[in-house]
Write an enzyme that holds these catalytic residues in place. Sequence first.
Site, PDB file in Angstrom:
ATOM      1  CG  ASP A 235      40.655 101.724 -64.508  1.00  0.00           C
ATOM      2  OD1 ASP A 235      39.614 102.378 -64.695  1.00  0.00           O
ATOM      3  OD2 ASP A 235      40.666 100.487 -64.387  1.00  0.00           O
TER       4      ASP A 235
ATOM      5  CG  ASP B 104      39.553 106.943 -63.967  1.00  0.00           C
ATOM      6  OD1 ASP B 104      38.522 107.613 -63.744  1.00  0.00           O
ATOM      7  OD2 ASP B 104      39.551 105.889 -64.633  1.00  0.00           O
TER       8      ASP B 104
ATOM      9  CD  GLU C 148      37.020 110.831 -65.435  1.00  0.00           C
ATOM     10  OE1 GLU C 148      37.777 111.002 -66.397  1.00  0.00           O
ATOM     11  OE2 GLU C 148      36.343 109.800 -65.256  1.00  0.00           O
TER      12      GLU C 148
END
Length: 157
Positions: A139, A7, A67
Amino acid sequence: MRILGLDPGLGTTGWGLIEADGNRLRHIANGQLKTDSSAELPRRLAHLADQLDALVGDQKPDTTAVEEVFVNKNPQSTLKLAQARGAVLAACGRASLPVAEHAARLVKKAVVGTGGAEKAQVQAMLKVLLPGVAIAGADAADALAVAIADAHLGGGR
């Protein structure tokens, strides 16, 4: 298959490593890579890439899942996110790792069952899918969700 979910973020990049064997998932590790907000942008990006190089060397994933960038209301935030994502993709490329990219809505749908799930719902589902796992922050939770989604979606493999 060892899947490293990422991420990306300029200040904090979350990571989560799982092992997928068919429908069975096993948590290996998770954490956060941080950069110094007082450092110049090129130094921050280089430090992020260096940390990811070391992580990949230590954990030896078979593949990565990242992502995709989403557009923020603040264009500067979107640009910084895209730059951090570029450093992450470059580090994965240097390591010759395959990279699958997944939209946040698709990750939420794969993990929770709906693309509009809230972060709390995703984190609750992580506790179901990976019981007893200590998650190193929001995160890292997002990164684990990306890895799990990739396992379910096949990452294009």
